[in-house]
Motif scaffolding. Structure first.
Motif, mmCIF file in Angstrom:
data_model
loop_
_atom_site.group_PDB
_atom_site.id
_atom_site.type_symbol
_atom_site.label_atom_id
_atom_site.label_comp_id
_atom_site.label_asym_id
_atom_site.label_seq_id
_atom_site.Cartn_x
_atom_site.Cartn_y
_atom_site.Cartn_z
ATOM 1 N N ARG A 33 0.835 -1.207 0.000
ATOM 2 C CA ARG A 33 0.000 0.000 0.000
ATOM 3 C C ARG A 33 0.866 1.252 0.000
ATOM 4 N NH1 ARG A 33 -3.009 3.639 3.560
ATOM 5 N NH2 ARG A 33 -1.950 2.861 5.435
ATOM 6 N N TRP A 34 1.846 1.297 0.867
ATOM 7 C CA TRP A 34 2.729 2.466 0.933
ATOM 8 C C TRP A 34 3.447 2.659 -0.398
ATOM 9 C CZ3 TRP A 34 5.449 4.678 5.683
ATOM 10 C CH2 TRP A 34 4.626 4.626 6.805
ATOM 11 N N PHE A 35 3.873 1.573 -0.996
ATOM 12 C CA PHE A 35 4.622 1.645 -2.248
ATOM 13 C C PHE A 35 3.738 2.085 -3.409
ATOM 14 C CE2 PHE A 35 6.258 -0.755 -6.028
ATOM 15 C CZ PHE A 35 7.394 0.012 -6.231
ATOM 16 N N ARG A 36 2.593 1.461 -3.558
ATOM 17 C CA ARG A 36 1.732 1.747 -4.705
ATOM 18 C C ARG A 36 1.012 3.084 -4.585
ATOM 19 N NH1 ARG A 36 1.902 -2.124 -8.284
ATOM 20 N NH2 ARG A 36 1.972 -4.343 -7.732
ATOM 21 N N GLU A 37 0.784 3.543 -3.365
ATOM 22 C CA GLU A 37 0.015 4.773 -3.190
ATOM 23 C C GLU A 37 0.899 6.003 -2.974
ATOM 24 O OE1 GLU A 37 -3.255 4.391 -0.454
ATOM 25 O OE2 GLU A 37 -3.806 2.403 -1.238
ATOM 26 N N GLY A 38 2.166 5.915 -3.372
ATOM 27 C CA GLY A 38 3.021 7.086 -3.431
ATOM 28 C C GLY A 38 3.522 7.609 -2.110
ATOM 29 N N ALA A 39 3.858 6.691 -1.176
ATOM 30 C CA ALA A 39 4.467 7.119 0.084
ATOM 31 C C ALA A 39 5.961 6.830 0.121
ATOM 32 C CB ALA A 39 3.785 6.439 1.272
ATOM 33 N N VAL A 40 6.408 5.842 -0.654
ATOM 34 C CA VAL A 40 7.818 5.429 -0.644
ATOM 35 C C VAL A 40 8.199 4.813 -1.984
ATOM 36 C CG1 VAL A 40 7.885 4.912 1.849
ATOM 37 C CG2 VAL A 40 7.265 3.112 0.233
ATOM 38 N N ASP A 41 9.504 4.716 -2.192
ATOM 39 C CA ASP A 41 10.054 3.866 -3.255
ATOM 40 C C ASP A 41 10.596 2.565 -2.677
ATOM 41 O OD1 ASP A 41 9.713 5.621 -5.559
ATOM 42 O OD2 ASP A 41 11.210 6.907 -4.591
ATOM 43 N N GLY A 42 10.674 2.504 -1.370
ATOM 44 C CA GLY A 42 11.170 1.310 -0.718
ATOM 45 C C GLY A 42 11.335 1.527 0.770
ATOM 46 N N PHE A 43 12.000 0.575 1.427
ATOM 47 C CA PHE A 43 12.117 0.594 2.882
ATOM 48 C C PHE A 43 13.516 0.196 3.323
ATOM 49 C CE2 PHE A 43 7.614 -0.039 2.104
ATOM 50 C CZ PHE A 43 7.008 0.780 3.056
ATOM 51 N N LEU A 44 13.874 0.676 4.514
ATOM 52 C CA LEU A 44 15.105 0.275 5.188
ATOM 53 C C LEU A 44 14.722 -0.497 6.439
ATOM 54 C CD1 LEU A 44 17.318 3.492 5.001
ATOM 55 C CD2 LEU A 44 17.789 1.296 3.906
ATOM 56 N N LEU A 45 15.006 -1.785 6.424
ATOM 57 C CA LEU A 45 14.656 -2.660 7.538
ATOM 58 C C LEU A 45 15.699 -2.553 8.641
ATOM 59 C CD1 LEU A 45 12.781 -5.078 8.497
ATOM 60 C CD2 LEU A 45 14.562 -6.567 7.539
ATOM 61 N N GLN A 46 15.249 -2.298 9.853
ATOM 62 C CA GLN A 46 16.161 -2.269 10.997
ATOM 63 C C GLN A 46 16.556 -3.700 11.347
ATOM 64 O OE1 GLN A 46 14.606 -1.498 14.971
ATOM 65 N NE2 GLN A 46 16.193 0.061 15.264
ATOM 66 N N VAL A 47 17.863 -3.966 11.357
ATOM 67 C CA VAL A 47 18.360 -5.324 11.617
ATOM 68 C C VAL A 47 19.186 -5.323 12.890
ATOM 69 C CG1 VAL A 47 19.828 -7.192 10.785
ATOM 70 C CG2 VAL A 47 18.330 -5.981 9.192
ATOM 71 N N THR A 48 18.657 -5.977 13.910
ATOM 72 C CA THR A 48 19.384 -6.216 15.154
ATOM 73 C C THR A 48 19.136 -7.669 15.558
ATOM 74 O OG1 THR A 48 17.507 -5.294 16.394
ATOM 75 C CG2 THR A 48 19.323 -3.817 15.956
ATOM 76 N N ARG A 49 18.016 -7.917 16.192
ATOM 77 C CA ARG A 49 17.685 -9.272 16.670
ATOM 78 C C ARG A 49 17.486 -10.218 15.485
ATOM 79 N NH1 ARG A 49 12.575 -8.436 18.822
ATOM 80 N NH2 ARG A 49 12.657 -10.555 19.684
ATOM 81 N N PRO A 50 18.000 -11.446 15.586
ATOM 82 C CA PRO A 50 17.986 -12.357 14.427
ATOM 83 C C PRO A 50 16.614 -12.859 14.002
ATOM 84 C CG PRO A 50 18.952 -13.428 16.363
ATOM 85 C CD PRO A 50 18.798 -11.988 16.711
ATOM 86 N N GLU A 51 15.712 -13.126 14.937
ATOM 87 C CA GLU A 51 14.438 -13.742 14.555
ATOM 88 C C GLU A 51 13.555 -12.815 13.719
ATOM 89 O OE1 GLU A 51 11.393 -16.588 14.116
ATOM 90 O OE2 GLU A 51 13.562 -16.651 14.414
ATOM 91 N N PRO A 52 13.382 -11.535 14.077
ATOM 92 C CA PRO A 52 12.593 -10.656 13.209
ATOM 93 C C PRO A 52 13.185 -10.530 11.803
ATOM 94 C CG PRO A 52 12.822 -9.677 15.375
ATOM 95 C CD PRO A 52 13.728 -10.863 15.350
ATOM 96 N N PHE A 53 14.508 -10.502 11.695
ATOM 97 C CA PHE A 53 15.146 -10.424 10.381
ATOM 98 C C PHE A 53 14.861 -11.685 9.588
ATOM 99 C CE2 PHE A 53 19.476 -9.986 8.032
ATOM 100 C CZ PHE A 53 18.844 -9.436 6.932
ATOM 101 N N ARG A 54 14.941 -12.843 10.241
ATOM 102 C CA ARG A 54 14.659 -14.113 9.550
ATOM 103 C C ARG A 54 13.215 -14.148 9.054
ATOM 104 N NH1 ARG A 54 11.964 -18.520 9.934
ATOM 105 N NH2 ARG A 54 11.060 -17.929 11.944
ATOM 106 N N ARG A 55 12.286 -13.740 9.899
ATOM 107 C CA ARG A 55 10.883 -13.799 9.499
ATOM 108 C C ARG A 55 10.606 -12.876 8.317
ATOM 109 N NH1 ARG A 55 6.140 -15.841 13.049
ATOM 110 N NH2 ARG A 55 5.656 -16.269 10.878
#
Length: 450
Positions: A378-400
């Protein structure tokens, strides 16, 4: 603007070691020394590369206090770190932060130019002016540069660095052993810059890389910051606190770029992303509620104060209206500080409410993998972003995110399944900048087609 149906989502990973919040470092699966462990950074970069991310990003600032967030207290210097990561990866972009307020253009041009060669065209420079006033005392100054001066200096700084990157035409080195000619001297160019802030003769002792020049990123949110971004940036990092503010920021930056004759599609705007992903929406919301219930209010007040050069908010009543800060300097993170003051006034927030609102990152992406993917789309198609920067610290959220969300985005045709290019410009769909002195390198697309 580009045809919206053929846009490709861009994804980056902010590698933040033990974390920029209160609690990530407590995760038993995260090494306690992750922020100074090059092995940790290399492992995360390789995982992001396996998922075909555009880039990894290293944040930095030259000032800390005892109350600074865990990752910022003890972390590796970006260029040294990224050079090691470059030798251990082959495709993913490598973006680092260096300040224009307390460095010199020649050094920055040489360092990022070297990273660009070491990585074979994958480097990017995040241009910052340094928000924290205390940094001045680490560089022999008693006072921080005024906000307006910082941005005027930054614009000239970038111009000088880009001029130095073009010190050699792309065919300046024939390296002809038969004739004994290593350099065509006519194709080496001095810069001879003399400006309001810098005097730099040049030339830089380094040729252009496969992508021509490192990609310029920027993250300013004040009016001066947005102006600089529209002028020089090829990538923009933004907070993206909520959909409406992200879409307004996106429209503003693209309009500013268009107004000065730039192609708005040549600026990629990437918002921060800290999703909470679980098997169901209900479970994800419960995780979010539990996390917010465990927040330390004292630490939230410290983090709130960071935007105001670590102003001490503990001196005010928590349940009183947000304090009058008319006498407090906004010469730090001016755009963020102004947004906090404006929101607190418009919504009649108490200090306690403001601390919970702005002292901790509140995710806008909470739910099952499909729910999170839906919101990203939704954010991408409706003109809010061209992409995202994922915060990477804890391993499990990054894996998911890699294993559960990215495949959904790929199945919808939003994100690549494999790399088509091997330079950062190629990943972002950016052309090789023309060498101001002569011949240019082929585009990343042409190189890939050979």
């Amino acid at each position: 603007m580009a045809d919206q149906t053929h846009r490709q989502l861009h994804l980056g990973a902010i590698l933040e070691g033990v974390g920029a919040n209160q609690s990530s470092w407590l995760d038993p699966d995260l090494p306690g020394d992750a922020s100074i462990d090059i092995g940790w950074y290399i492992d995360q970069a390789r995982l992001a590369e396996t998922a075909a991310f555009d880039l990894v990003f290293i944040v930095d600032s030259p000032y800390i206090t005892p109350d600074t967030a865990p990752h910022f207290l003890n972390r590796l210097e970006p260029l040294t770190l990224l050079s090691a990561v470059a030798a251990s990866t082959s495709r993913i972009g490598l973006v680092g932060t260096l300040t224009t307020s307390y460095w010199e253009p020649y050094n920055v041009a040489r360092q990022f130019g070297s990273l660009d060669h070491i990585s074979h065209g994958r480097a990017g420079w995040n241009v910052v002016t340094t928000g924290l006033e205390g940094a001045a005392r680490n560089y022999g100054r008693t006072e921080h540069f005024d906000h307006g001066v910082r941005y005027a200096r930054a614009r000239e700084f970038v111009d000088v660095v880009q001029g130095l990157w073009d010190s050699y035409e792309d065919d300046a080195f024939p390296r002809d052993r038969a004739s004994g000619i290593f350099l065509d001297k006519a194709k080496q160019h001095r810069l001879d810059h003399k400006g309001a802030h810098f005097s730099v003769a040049g030339p830089l002792a380094l040729s252009r890389s496969r992508q021509g020049q490192p990609v310029i990123f920027q993250a300013g949110d004040s009016d001066e910051g947005r102006k600089l971004g529209a002028q020089v940036a090829e990538g923009i990092f933004t907070i993206g606190a909520d959909f409406d503010s992200a879409r307004a920021y996106y429209a503003d930056l693209k309009a500013r770029a268009t107004a000065i004759g730039r192609d708005p599609d040549h600026i990629k705007i990437l918002a921060g992303l800290t999703p909470i992903i679980a098997d169901s929406d209900e479970e994800a919301r419960a995780i979010d509620a539990a996390g917010r219930g465990a927040l330390d209010l004292g630490k939230l007040l410290v983090q709130l104060g960071r935007a105001f050069n670590y102003h001490d908010f503990a001196q005010y009543g928590l349940d009183e209206p947000f304090p009058d800060l008319s006498g407090v300097t906004l010469n730090s993170y001016k755009g963020q500080a102004e947004r906090i003051i404006r929101t607190a006034r418009d919504e009649s927030l108490t200090l306690r409410q403001a601390a919970y609102r702005f002292g901790d990152w509140r995710s806008q992406f909470i739910g099952s993998p499909e729910t999170v993917a839906n919101e990203i789309e939704r954010w991408f198609r409706e003109g809010a972003v061209d992409g995202f920067l994922l915060q990477v610290t804890r391993p499990e959220p990054f894996r998911r995110f890699r294993e559960d969300v990215v495949p959904i985005l790929q199945a919808r045709g939003l994100f690549r399944t494999e790399y088509a290019h091997d330079t950062l410009r190629g990943h972002l769909g950016l052309s090789v900048p023309e060498n101001r002195h002569g011949a240019i390198l082929p585009s990343p697309a042409a190189v890939a087609a050979e």
